[in-house]
Design a protein around this motif. Structure first.
Motif, PDB file in Angstrom:
ATOM      1  N   THR A 138       0.961  -1.124  -0.003  1.00  0.00           N
ATOM      2  CA  THR A 138       0.047  -0.133  -0.272  1.00  0.00           C
ATOM      3  C   THR A 138       1.082   1.184   0.075  1.00  0.00           C
ATOM      4  O   THR A 138       1.927   1.379   0.751  1.00  0.00           O
ATOM      5  CB  THR A 138      -0.776   0.104   1.279  1.00  0.00           C
ATOM      6  OG1 THR A 138      -1.631  -0.982   1.228  1.00  0.00           O
ATOM      7  CG2 THR A 138      -1.920   1.351   1.333  1.00  0.00           C
ATOM      8  N   SER A 141      -1.858   5.132   3.281  1.00  0.00           N
ATOM      9  CA  SER A 141      -3.120   4.794   4.215  1.00  0.00           C
ATOM     10  C   SER A 141      -3.460   6.011   5.131  1.00  0.00           C
ATOM     11  O   SER A 141      -2.608   6.466   5.925  1.00  0.00           O
ATOM     12  CB  SER A 141      -2.819   3.525   4.889  1.00  0.00           C
ATOM     13  OG  SER A 141      -3.968   3.146   5.704  1.00  0.00           O
ATOM     14  N   ASN A 163      -4.752  -3.650  -1.664  1.00  0.00           N
ATOM     15  CA  ASN A 163      -5.402  -2.189  -1.374  1.00  0.00           C
ATOM     16  C   ASN A 163      -4.217  -1.362  -1.785  1.00  0.00           C
ATOM     17  O   ASN A 163      -3.542  -0.979  -0.936  1.00  0.00           O
ATOM     18  CB  ASN A 163      -6.013  -2.189   0.096  1.00  0.00           C
ATOM     19  CG  ASN A 163      -7.290  -2.641   0.201  1.00  0.00           C
ATOM     20  OD1 ASN A 163      -8.012  -2.673  -0.772  1.00  0.00           O
ATOM     21  ND2 ASN A 163      -7.501  -3.095   1.320  1.00  0.00           N
ATOM     22  N   TYR A 166      -5.123   3.600   0.467  1.00  0.00           N
ATOM     23  CA  TYR A 166      -6.200   3.603   1.358  1.00  0.00           C
ATOM     24  C   TYR A 166      -6.542   4.939   1.776  1.00  0.00           C
ATOM     25  O   TYR A 166      -5.864   5.549   2.465  1.00  0.00           O
ATOM     26  CB  TYR A 166      -6.056   2.448   2.543  1.00  0.00           C
ATOM     27  CG  TYR A 166      -7.046   2.034   3.452  1.00  0.00           C
ATOM     28  CD1 TYR A 166      -7.422   0.870   3.125  1.00  0.00           C
ATOM     29  CD2 TYR A 166      -7.490   2.643   4.586  1.00  0.00           C
ATOM     30  CE1 TYR A 166      -8.544   0.269   3.903  1.00  0.00           C
ATOM     31  CE2 TYR A 166      -8.491   2.272   5.286  1.00  0.00           C
ATOM     32  CZ  TYR A 166      -8.918   1.126   5.042  1.00  0.00           C
ATOM     33  OH  TYR A 166     -10.173   0.663   5.971  1.00  0.00           O
ATOM     34  N   GLY A 170     -10.437   1.044   1.071  1.00  0.00           N
ATOM     35  CA  GLY A 170      -9.243   0.588   0.047  1.00  0.00           C
ATOM     36  C   GLY A 170      -9.580   0.723  -1.321  1.00  0.00           C
ATOM     37  O   GLY A 170     -10.741   0.573  -2.077  1.00  0.00           O
ATOM     38  N   LYS A 172      -8.301  -0.772  -4.924  1.00  0.00           N
ATOM     39  CA  LYS A 172      -7.675  -1.800  -5.574  1.00  0.00           C
ATOM     40  C   LYS A 172      -6.787  -1.414  -6.698  1.00  0.00           C
ATOM     41  O   LYS A 172      -6.056  -2.095  -7.165  1.00  0.00           O
ATOM     42  CB  LYS A 172      -8.641  -2.715  -6.161  1.00  0.00           C
ATOM     43  CG  LYS A 172      -9.520  -3.476  -4.906  1.00  0.00           C
ATOM     44  CD  LYS A 172      -8.554  -4.209  -4.147  1.00  0.00           C
ATOM     45  CE  LYS A 172      -9.274  -5.076  -3.194  1.00  0.00           C
ATOM     46  NZ  LYS A 172      -8.596  -5.749  -1.938  1.00  0.00           N
TER      47      LYS A 172
END
Length: 199
Positions: A138, A141, A163, A166, A170, A172
């Motif tokens: 990721t 986030s 994810n 974020y 999430g 994709k």
């Protein structure tokens, strides 16, 4: 600073005091009392690398800002490289509602196909610019509903999975993150890339 193999701090003790384990964080700063304030903190030019272990590394750089405050911290020009494992939260993580105006600028993070590059849970007015996130799951986030972002652009995210980004939910794909927006920023990372930085 050159900080290597934080596994040397691995271990536990019987509380109290503490929570029963040593943090393996390369740098760990905290404002965990209501009267504690960190203003204009600068974390820069660090090379933190090696085996992050299997214990309790929360972040390679981990700053706690609750119930105290961390205002206008600047994190820049850090090289964070994991050879085994990945931090539980993120390579750079600011935790808590007291994190305001935090800037993540010009950092290079190299993972092991796992973990999160940069994170905040509860922070507000965060900025992510000119960072390279290589081989992490990721990129960014924003973990809590109260977390807000002021800007994110001119970053390079390579080899994301799952994810990829974020923002209370999430994303994709990186394209979905760019088109959907996050926390008041309509088109985050409009000029960012997902290509190999070719180290």
């Amino acid at each position: 600073n050159d900080i290597e193999y934080t596994t040397v701090w691995q271990g536990t003790w019987t509380p109290p005091p503490g929570d029963g384990h040593h943090h393996l964080d390369g740098i760990h700063v905290w404002a965990v009392h209501a009267s504690t304030s960190l203003t204009n903190l600068k974390i820069y030019s660090n090379y933190i690398h090696g085996n992050v272990g299997t214990g309790a590394m929360t972040g390679t750089i981990y700053v706690e800002c609750n119930p105290g405050t961390c205002a206008n911290a600047l994190n820049y020009n850090n090289l964070l490289v994991a050879t085994v494992g990945s931090p539980t939260n993120a390579f750079i993580d600011y935790k808590g509602a007291g994190a305001t105006g935090i800037k993540y600028f010009s950092n290079t993070i190299v993972g092991t196909n796992a973990g999160t590059c940069m994170r905040s849970g509860g922070g507000t007015s965060l900025e992510f610019k000119n960072n390279i996130c290589f081989d992490v799951a990721t990129g960014i986030s924003l973990a809590d509903a109260s977390t807000t972002m002021a800007a994110s652009d001119y970053n390079v995210f390579f080899s994301l999975s799952g994810n990829q980004m974020y923002c209370q939910t999430g994303f994709k794909t990186f394209a979905n993150w760019q088109s959907t927006g996050c926390s008041g920023v309509a088109s985050p990372d409009a000029n960012s890339l997902t290509s190999d930085p070719l180290f």
